[in-house]
Design an enzyme around this catalytic site. Structure first.
Site, PDB file in Angstrom:
ATOM      1  N   ALA A 257      -7.501  20.316  35.054  1.00  0.00           N
ATOM      2  CA  ALA A 257      -8.305  19.223  35.580  1.00  0.00           C
ATOM      3  C   ALA A 257      -8.586  19.501  37.055  1.00  0.00           C
ATOM      4  O   ALA A 257      -8.001  20.410  37.633  1.00  0.00           O
ATOM      5  CB  ALA A 257      -7.563  17.892  35.427  1.00  0.00           C
ATOM      6  N   MET A 258      -9.489  18.708  37.651  1.00  0.00           N
ATOM      7  CA  MET A 258      -9.829  18.891  39.061  1.00  0.00           C
ATOM      8  C   MET A 258      -9.939  17.542  39.740  1.00  0.00           C
ATOM      9  O   MET A 258     -10.618  16.647  39.245  1.00  0.00           O
ATOM     10  CB  MET A 258     -11.142  19.674  39.183  1.00  0.00           C
ATOM     11  CG  MET A 258     -11.638  19.845  40.608  1.00  0.00           C
ATOM     12  SD  MET A 258     -10.568  20.956  41.579  1.00  0.00           S
ATOM     13  CE  MET A 258     -10.971  20.397  43.234  1.00  0.00           C
ATOM     14  N   GLU A 259      -9.305  17.466  40.896  1.00  0.00           N
ATOM     15  CA  GLU A 259      -9.102  16.190  41.576  1.00  0.00           C
ATOM     16  C   GLU A 259     -10.284  15.714  42.413  1.00  0.00           C
ATOM     17  O   GLU A 259     -10.081  15.199  43.515  1.00  0.00           O
ATOM     18  CB  GLU A 259      -7.862  16.315  42.461  1.00  0.00           C
ATOM     19  CG  GLU A 259      -7.977  17.317  43.634  1.00  0.00           C
ATOM     20  CD  GLU A 259      -7.484  18.729  43.331  1.00  0.00           C
ATOM     21  OE1 GLU A 259      -7.491  19.104  42.134  1.00  0.00           O
ATOM     22  OE2 GLU A 259      -7.123  19.453  44.272  1.00  0.00           O
ATOM     23  N   ASN A 260     -11.525  15.854  41.937  1.00  0.00           N
ATOM     24  CA  ASN A 260     -12.649  15.366  42.725  1.00  0.00           C
ATOM     25  C   ASN A 260     -12.440  13.889  43.040  1.00  0.00           C
ATOM     26  O   ASN A 260     -12.228  13.093  42.117  1.00  0.00           O
ATOM     27  CB  ASN A 260     -13.950  15.535  41.947  1.00  0.00           C
ATOM     28  CG  ASN A 260     -14.077  16.927  41.368  1.00  0.00           C
ATOM     29  OD1 ASN A 260     -14.074  17.907  42.096  1.00  0.00           O
ATOM     30  ND2 ASN A 260     -14.151  17.016  40.047  1.00  0.00           N
ATOM     31  N   HIS A 290      -0.975  13.838  38.054  1.00  0.00           N
ATOM     32  CA  HIS A 290      -1.117  14.934  39.025  1.00  0.00           C
ATOM     33  C   HIS A 290      -2.427  14.782  39.812  1.00  0.00           C
ATOM     34  O   HIS A 290      -2.438  14.818  41.046  1.00  0.00           O
ATOM     35  CB  HIS A 290      -1.086  16.266  38.261  1.00  0.00           C
ATOM     36  CG  HIS A 290      -1.296  17.485  39.094  1.00  0.00           C
ATOM     37  ND1 HIS A 290      -0.290  18.374  39.386  1.00  0.00           N
ATOM     38  CD2 HIS A 290      -2.404  17.989  39.691  1.00  0.00           C
ATOM     39  CE1 HIS A 290      -0.763  19.355  40.123  1.00  0.00           C
ATOM     40  NE2 HIS A 290      -2.058  19.152  40.327  1.00  0.00           N
ATOM     41  N   GLU A 291      -3.522  14.588  39.087  1.00  0.00           N
ATOM     42  CA  GLU A 291      -4.815  14.463  39.775  1.00  0.00           C
ATOM     43  C   GLU A 291      -4.847  13.206  40.638  1.00  0.00           C
ATOM     44  O   GLU A 291      -5.444  13.197  41.712  1.00  0.00           O
ATOM     45  CB  GLU A 291      -5.962  14.440  38.755  1.00  0.00           C
ATOM     46  CG  GLU A 291      -5.994  15.636  37.792  1.00  0.00           C
ATOM     47  CD  GLU A 291      -5.854  16.981  38.471  1.00  0.00           C
ATOM     48  OE1 GLU A 291      -6.401  17.164  39.586  1.00  0.00           O
ATOM     49  OE2 GLU A 291      -5.180  17.868  37.896  1.00  0.00           O
TER      50      GLU A 291
HETATM   51 ZN   LIG Z   1      -3.524  20.150  41.411  1.00  0.00          ZN
END
Ligand SMILES: [Zn+2]
Length: 820
Positions: A257-260, A290-291
């Site tokens: 995943a990516m924390e945009n 986490h994100e």
């Molecule tokens: Zn991360």
């Protein structure tokens, strides 16, 4: 294209401040290209000076700096020089950009289930200039105002709240200051579910063909999201600042995943379409948490340069496991951390490419990518657990709050983080930081039958790491002693050790970062004693000790297999069951055991799986895990044939398409899947998952022609997406004799580096890992790969993947020569 260097980034940040970004994207220009207009307002501390803008376009239509036209031809190698800057400047760039197929930049793909197209932006790590002109470095943050034109039936999502202003016209509300790599836009006929918590609007989104899965899983995901928000608000004492919180499940996403900020993207296989075990849901919950932790660590306060990447990842990893273990139903989440994440990190530490958690050199942006490994995540998180043990949780949390508040909407680095911790705790952390954060390497801890605990530090990375830990002993399931203390020397007599305990275990609470050597009596007692230990944490450390023992050639893999077959069917924790089995089926059997005995080993695992399956409650997680291991290892043609045609399926797996594919994969590996069977399976599942599984199964057929086909698809078909390449590589290496596979060890070092011509680094590093000739465990493979490691034309990330896989291959060779 040159990658931005740290020195260039430093100079540019001293010279300019970006005050506002306006980006207009037109995604309605066909499947190949989109247009992008960017207006950047920025000030310059030294009027008259020059700098450069990052831009990787297909074609540039117009450029204007402070009202003066610049020739598009001025863009060379992804850089546009900007000369004669004023105190306040506006630069405007209109360009045509390319959609990607490798998960970097603006990825576009067609859902085979319904022919609909989906787009998402993944600008990490330096892909932003493929979407809009920018000063692409983490410490030039600015607010973004984004508009999007898209086909009329599409939905648009992004960091700011999206509002439709006309047919196919969307405006995203202006954001707080963001680093370039956090900007995202997701567009397509996405479907959504909404909720709200504590004043924060929540949304979860997915492809239309996944609507059923989305609706089924959304309540659980919303619950974890809400619990995590409450936990972080309590812990950080800083409100979530980015408005709406959207979570978008997107196709063919490279990472988890990516924390945009405000618009997190996830890989969409996490919307499990079939049966999912509690561990799978735990993992996804952990990714959600986490994100969310990144909204503070990474997004609100961003690392100044990529060499402090650990500040983001170690922290998010530590906070996520803390949040899930304390605020959700997954109170045992650290067990998964121990058997999955720490094992990943220990492997990274044993490789020659190991590096310190903090201060790893990242002379340019691209080289930082390689440090997204088990050290930045698992070791970093373990080291933060050590820090909490060292200074106390209250001081730790106070330090975090102070750090977040003083750097909010800006950037931070190691020295500033440590200063905040020292101030809060009233202690000096220099030596502690040197030992734990700034030195590579993992210690080995061993407790002998005299009660002496020994710490062995790797010769290549001398350090003096203090371990806050406990040691314990177990007999017939009872904990007969436990001692908690800090080990600060190479040898210590431990008080209270009952040396007659059946099992002696250093680091029994799994609190420190260390591999453990199990003494011989403990190893010998495992088949009887291991399943009796009630607490899952010491069992995690025991299983971990067996696995790392095999990898370090201190435990005979045949002994480990004996432990496995006698104990594993009775292992009570489903995460331990699933992950330990995976270590045996995916690594120990194919790599550490000679080819001549691997088949027999696999059938012993299948027998163990059948035993576990028969003993488990039908439909339970244990039954599910056992059934999956059985499906992956059995050679029972009758059983496979029945399952693939939907007969006699385990409870809960009736109609489960992913399980059917697992059976098909095994049949393919065994040479039991003809064209008709594969075509049937593909026709029955026209989804993206189905297409990938079909490719993998085709590549998994053992014949020389099938292997040649798979290799050619990987290395010459430029239309293949990142996920397709991964599926093909996984299938190829999952079967076949070493003789048939051997040619691809040579082809690997010549063909894979060439993929860099059309596959982005983030995707290619994964392909280089999965396509590695890990089954050709021979000295010749070592020589071949060593030769490639010295070649200039092999991209940095590919070299790192090669080096890490080579290190695993060498571990297998060392084990074979010691135990053969
Ligand atoms: Zn991360």
């Amino acid at each position: 294209m040159p990658s931005l260097t740290r020195d260039e980034a430093r100079q540019r940040a001293q010279l300019i401040t970006v005050t506002r970004m306006e980006v207009d994207l037109d995604l309605d220009r066909g499947a190949e290209h989109f247009s992008s207009t960017t207006r950047i307002r920025f000030s310059c501390s030294t009027p008259g000076a020059q700098t450069f803008l990052d831009l990787r376009a297909v074609s540039v239509e117009a450029i204007e700096l402070n009202g003066t036209r610049i020739e598009p031809g001025a863009v060379v190698d992804g850089r546009l020089p900007l000369e004669g800057l004023a105190a306040d400047n506006t630069v405007e760039v209109t360009a045509t950009m390319a959609f990607s197929r490798d998960g970097q930049g603006l990825h576009r793909s067609t859902d085979p289930a319904d022919g609909e197209d989906y787009v998402y932006g993944h600008l990490f790590l330096d892909a932003a200039p493929t979407v809009f002109a920018c000063f692409d470095q983490p410490n030039l943050k600015a607010p973004y105002a984004v508009t999007v034109r898209a086909p009329e039936e599409w939905v648009v999502l992004g960091n700011g709240r999206a509002a439709q202003t006309g047919a196919g016209e969307w405006e995203l509300s202006e954001t707080l200051p963001l680093a370039t790599y956090f900007v995202t836009v997701c567009a397509g006929p996405y479907v959504s579910v909404h909720d709200e918590h504590d004043g924060i609007p929540l949304g979860i989104h997915a492809r239309r063909s996944l609507q059923g899965e989305l609706e089924r899983h959304a309540p659980q995901m919303f619950e974890v999201t809400k619990q995590s928000f409450d936990h972080y608000h309590r812990t950080f004492d800083v409100r979530y600042p980015f408005g709406d919180y959207d979570q978008v499940f997107v196709p063919e996403f490279n990472a988890g995943a990516m924390e945009n900020p405000g618009c997190v993207t996830f890989r969409d296989p996490m919307l499990f379409r079939g049966a999912a075990t509690r561990e799978q849901v735990l993992q996804r919950s952990n990714t959600i948490a986490h994100e969310m932790a990144h909204m503070w660590f990474g997004d609100l306060v961003t690392m100044r340069w990529w060499d402090d990447l650990w500040l983001n990842e170690s922290f998010a990893e530590f906070m996520a496991y803390t949040a899930t273990s304390r605020a959700t139903e997954f109170t045992d989440s650290w067990v998964e951390f121990g058997i999955v994440r720490k094992q990943w990190g220990y492997a990274a530490e044993r490789a020659p490419s190991t590096h310190p958690v903090a201060g790893s050199p990242a002379p340019d942006a691209q080289s930082a990518l390689a440090n997204f490994d088990g050290i930045s995540y698992a070791k970093g998180a373990s080291v933060l657990r050590q820090l909490v043990a060292h200074i106390g949780e209250e001081a730790f949390n106070a330090g975090v709050t102070a750090y977040l508040r003083s750097h909010a909407h800006g950037n931070g680095e190691l020295s500033e983080f440590l200063a905040a911790m020292e101030q809060a705790a009233g202690v000096e952390l220099d030596a502690w930081s040197k030992a734990w954060l700034e030195t590579a390497g993992v210690d080995v801890l061993a407790l002998d039958r005299e009660g002496t605990l020994r710490r062995t530090t790797p010769d290549e990375h001398p350090a003096d790491r203090p371990h806050a830990l406990d040691v314990a002993g177990f007999s017939e399931g009872s904990e007969v002693f436990r001692t908690t203390f800090t080990l600060d020397r190479d040898e210590a007599e431990v008080d209270g050790v009952d040396t007659g305990a059946a099992l002696l275990l250093p680091n029994a609470g799994d609190l420190t970062w260390a591999q453990v050597d199990l003494d011989e009596s403990t190893l010998a007692a495992l088949p009887r004693e291991l399943p009796l230990v009630e607490d899952a944490t010491p069992r995690t450390v025991l299983w971990g000790g067996v696995l790392t023992g095999v990898y370090r050639a201190t435990v005979d893999p045949r002994v480990a297999l004996d432990v496995f077959t006698s104990v594993w069917p009775r292992e009570p924790h489903d995460a331990l069951m699933a992950r330990v089995a995976m270590a045996f089926t995916d690594r120990i059997v194919p790599q550490f055991l000679p080819e001549a005995v691997a088949d027999e080993a696999r059938s012993r695992i299948a027998d163990a799986a059948l035993t576990a399956f028969d003993a488990a409650d039908p439909g339970s997680d244990r039954a599910l895990v056992a059934a999956r291991v059985l499906a992956a290892t059995t050679t029972d043609e009758d059983r496979l044939g029945a399952w693939v045609s939907g007969r006699s399926l385990p409870e809960g797996l009736e109609g489960d398409t992913d399980f059917r594919w697992a059976v098909v994969q095994t049949m393919a590996r065994l040479g039991l899947a003809d064209d008709a069977l594969l075509a049937d399976a593909e026709a029955a599942d026209t989804t993206l998952s189905g297409r990938l599984a079909g490719l993998s199964a085709r590549a998994a057929r053992p014949g020389a022609d099938e292997k040649a086909w798979a290799w050619s698809e990987i290395t010459t078909n430029r239309e293949r997406s990142n996920y397709e390449l991964n599926a093909l590589a996984t299938g190829l290496w999952s079967s076949g004799s070493v003789d048939d596979l051997r040619p691809y060890a040579g082809r690997y070092v010549t063909d894979i580096p060439r993929l860099a011509e059309w596959v982005g680094a983030d995707a290619l590093d994964r392909v280089a890992t999965l396509a590695f000739p890990s089954r050709v465990v021979e000295p010749e493979t070592v020589s071949l790969v060593r030769g490639a490691l010295g070649r200039e034309d092999v991209p940095w990330g590919v070299r790192r993947s090669m080096a890490d896989e080579l290190s695993k291959l060498e571990e297998a060779l060392a084990s074979r020569s010691r135990w053969s």
